[in-house]
Design a protein around this motif. Structure first.
Motif, PDB file in Angstrom:
ATOM      1  N   LEU A 202     108.905  48.604  31.257  1.00  0.00           N
ATOM      2  CA  LEU A 202     108.324  48.652  32.589  1.00  0.00           C
ATOM      3  C   LEU A 202     107.732  50.046  32.816  1.00  0.00           C
ATOM      4  CD1 LEU A 202     111.249  46.913  34.522  1.00  0.00           C
ATOM      5  CD2 LEU A 202     109.150  45.845  33.661  1.00  0.00           C
ATOM      6  N   PRO A 203     106.954  50.219  33.887  1.00  0.00           N
ATOM      7  CA  PRO A 203     106.396  51.554  34.175  1.00  0.00           C
ATOM      8  C   PRO A 203     107.486  52.591  34.427  1.00  0.00           C
ATOM      9  CG  PRO A 203     105.218  49.850  35.397  1.00  0.00           C
ATOM     10  CD  PRO A 203     106.409  49.187  34.787  1.00  0.00           C
ATOM     11  N   GLN A 204     107.101  53.862  34.271  1.00  0.00           N
ATOM     12  CA  GLN A 204     107.968  55.001  34.561  1.00  0.00           C
ATOM     13  C   GLN A 204     109.256  55.008  33.726  1.00  0.00           C
ATOM     14  OE1 GLN A 204     106.801  57.466  36.509  1.00  0.00           O
ATOM     15  NE2 GLN A 204     104.950  56.226  36.706  1.00  0.00           N
ATOM     16  N   ARG A 205     109.165  54.543  32.492  1.00  0.00           N
ATOM     17  CA  ARG A 205     110.252  54.597  31.506  1.00  0.00           C
ATOM     18  C   ARG A 205     111.419  53.658  31.825  1.00  0.00           C
ATOM     19  NH1 ARG A 205     109.707  60.394  31.980  1.00  0.00           N
ATOM     20  NH2 ARG A 205     111.869  60.559  32.694  1.00  0.00           N
ATOM     21  N   PHE A 235     114.776  55.448  30.247  1.00  0.00           N
ATOM     22  CA  PHE A 235     114.734  56.582  29.340  1.00  0.00           C
ATOM     23  C   PHE A 235     114.730  57.857  30.179  1.00  0.00           C
ATOM     24  CE2 PHE A 235     112.943  53.277  26.633  1.00  0.00           C
ATOM     25  CZ  PHE A 235     113.573  53.529  25.425  1.00  0.00           C
ATOM     26  N   LEU A 236     115.823  58.612  30.134  1.00  0.00           N
ATOM     27  CA  LEU A 236     115.858  59.880  30.857  1.00  0.00           C
ATOM     28  C   LEU A 236     115.015  60.924  30.149  1.00  0.00           C
ATOM     29  CD1 LEU A 236     119.624  60.112  31.848  1.00  0.00           C
ATOM     30  CD2 LEU A 236     117.719  59.124  33.129  1.00  0.00           C
ATOM     31  N   ARG A 237     114.904  60.767  28.850  1.00  0.00           N
ATOM     32  CA  ARG A 237     114.069  61.677  28.056  1.00  0.00           C
ATOM     33  C   ARG A 237     113.403  60.882  26.948  1.00  0.00           C
ATOM     34  NH1 ARG A 237     113.074  66.877  26.467  1.00  0.00           N
ATOM     35  NH2 ARG A 237     112.799  67.232  24.228  1.00  0.00           N
ATOM     36  N   GLN A 238     112.138  61.183  26.699  1.00  0.00           N
ATOM     37  CA  GLN A 238     111.399  60.520  25.633  1.00  0.00           C
ATOM     38  C   GLN A 238     110.353  61.491  25.103  1.00  0.00           C
ATOM     39  OE1 GLN A 238     109.451  56.131  25.139  1.00  0.00           O
ATOM     40  NE2 GLN A 238     108.667  57.345  26.821  1.00  0.00           N
ATOM     41  N   ALA A 242     113.068  63.123  20.217  1.00  0.00           N
ATOM     42  CA  ALA A 242     114.335  62.569  20.683  1.00  0.00           C
ATOM     43  C   ALA A 242     114.114  61.641  21.868  1.00  0.00           C
ATOM     44  CB  ALA A 242     115.288  63.701  21.088  1.00  0.00           C
ATOM     45  N   TYR A 243     115.142  60.841  22.144  1.00  0.00           N
ATOM     46  CA  TYR A 243     115.156  60.085  23.389  1.00  0.00           C
ATOM     47  C   TYR A 243     116.598  59.970  23.876  1.00  0.00           C
ATOM     48  CZ  TYR A 243     116.882  55.779  21.091  1.00  0.00           C
ATOM     49  OH  TYR A 243     117.635  54.856  20.404  1.00  0.00           O
ATOM     50  N   LEU A 244     116.740  59.771  25.179  1.00  0.00           N
ATOM     51  CA  LEU A 244     118.039  59.534  25.816  1.00  0.00           C
ATOM     52  C   LEU A 244     117.874  58.375  26.773  1.00  0.00           C
ATOM     53  CD1 LEU A 244     120.976  60.222  26.502  1.00  0.00           C
ATOM     54  CD2 LEU A 244     120.114  61.905  28.159  1.00  0.00           C
TER      55      LEU A 244
END
Length: 352
Positions: A202-205, A235-238, A242-244
């Protein structure tokens, strides 16, 4: 929102949504026949070929003379193609169009029809050609672990495999794990699982996730657990390194333990997953996932699953690695069943 930079021209323009996608799909077919993409490296080298994809900080690039190359994204100065692509940035926004040279160094222009968007190259995390074939979007890995001890005649064998298919808005992932251990004078032990997951981006991760799995574990006296879950996450970080990801939802489990009648259970779930990947040769990958299941219908019971893996490439596409798992159940339905199972394995594997 898309991360702003010092250059005002990097602000996304209006044509980056459905209008751009429709135009890209309309023109993708005739333009896909033109495969003369151009990559200009930071050292000035120019390579003509076909851009297959950008993912995890590396560009898959097919050439006639050198085969398929893996080029680090931060080693590329400019990339130019008349074909149409889906371009995703770290904020989760997607753009559609051809790839053109930016006015400033470090910019990529995504253009279609009468409008264009100028993006910060460092913010781009994924590029996929529109109309890319099914098999070209599949990747995965297989890892084997073997153990033999002469002193106590211990033999152990394990296989872990996963495969993923990603389209513009969907990710389908299949995972399986098989483990068997035998020792002279003792009963063998096995642990097996298989899962199928579907994610909708979806939009905005943000994303929606649905999974189904089956699991067996003799160490926990678990003959079979069938679990179906649904939820969402973000996804808090992408980035290209890395990703979280964090998520939550509900799960329905039907369980059968040795010596007990089948039981059903409704659970909440809270999960977190993180991955760090280094694609400079040799490649390395560190991945971890934790899911906690507080029971709703059996209040006070809590289950958890932890999986951690580290792989390191020794030769092209062949890896050595270390995997760790930990499974916990505060109150198993079967009397006398173990609450805890964990293990560590050294693996050799192949990625595709």
């Amino acid at each position: 929102m898309y991360p702003m930079t010092a250059a005002a021209s990097i602000r996304p323009r209006r044509g980056s949504g459905l209008q751009a996608l429709a135009a890209a799909l309309l023109w993708a077919a005739p333009l896909n026949a033109q495969k003369a993409d151009t990559v200009i490296l930071r050292n000035g080298d120019r390579i003509v070929g076909e851009l297959k994809a950008l993912d995890r900080g590396a560009v898959s690039y097919s050439t006639d003379d050198m085969g398929t190359l893996a080029i680090q994204w931060d080693k590329i100065d400019r990339i130019i193609s008349d074909r149409y692509f889906e371009v995703e940035v770290g904020s989760g926004e997607r753009y559609y169009g051809a790839l053109q040279r930016g006015i400033q160094v470090g910019q990529v222009v995504v253009a279609v029809a009468s409008f264009s968007d100028t993006l910060d190259q460092a913010a781009i995390v994924r590029i996929n050609p529109i109309g890319r074939s099914f098999l070209a979007r599949v990747d995965g890995s297989i890892a084997l672990s073997l153990s033999f001890q002469r002193a106590n005649r211990l033999r152990a064998f394990g296989v872990e495999a996963d495969a993923r298919h990603r389209s513009t808005k969907w990710l389908t992932e299949v995972r399986s794990s098989v483990y068997f251990q035998a020792q002279e004078g003792a009963e063998g032990t096995s642990r097996n699982s298989v899962s199928l997951g579907e994610s909708r981006f979806l939009p905005q991760r943000w994303l929606l996730v649905g999974t189904g799995s089956a699991e067996q574990n003799e160490e926990l006296a678990l003959d079979l657990r069938v679990l179906v879950s649904a939820g969402g996450g973000r996804f808090l970080r992408q980035s290209n390194r890395a990703y979280l990801l964090v998520g939550s939802g509900l799960a329905y489990a039907n369980e059968r333990y040795t010596g007990s009648s089948p039981t059903s259970n409704l659970e909440a779930l809270v999960s977190a997953a993180a991955e760090y990947f280094r694609l400079d040769s040799p490649k390395s990958n560190l991945r971890g996932a934790l899911t906690v299941y507080p029971s709703i219908t059996d209040f006070g019971r809590v289950r958890s699953d932890l999986d951690v893996s580290l792989t390191h490439e020794v030769i092209k596409d062949f890896t050595i690695g270390l995997t760790l798992f930990d499974k916990f159940d505060s109150r198993p339905p079967a009397a006398g069943a173990a609450k805890h199972d964990y293990g560590v394995a050294f693996t050799t594997g192949w990625t595709f």
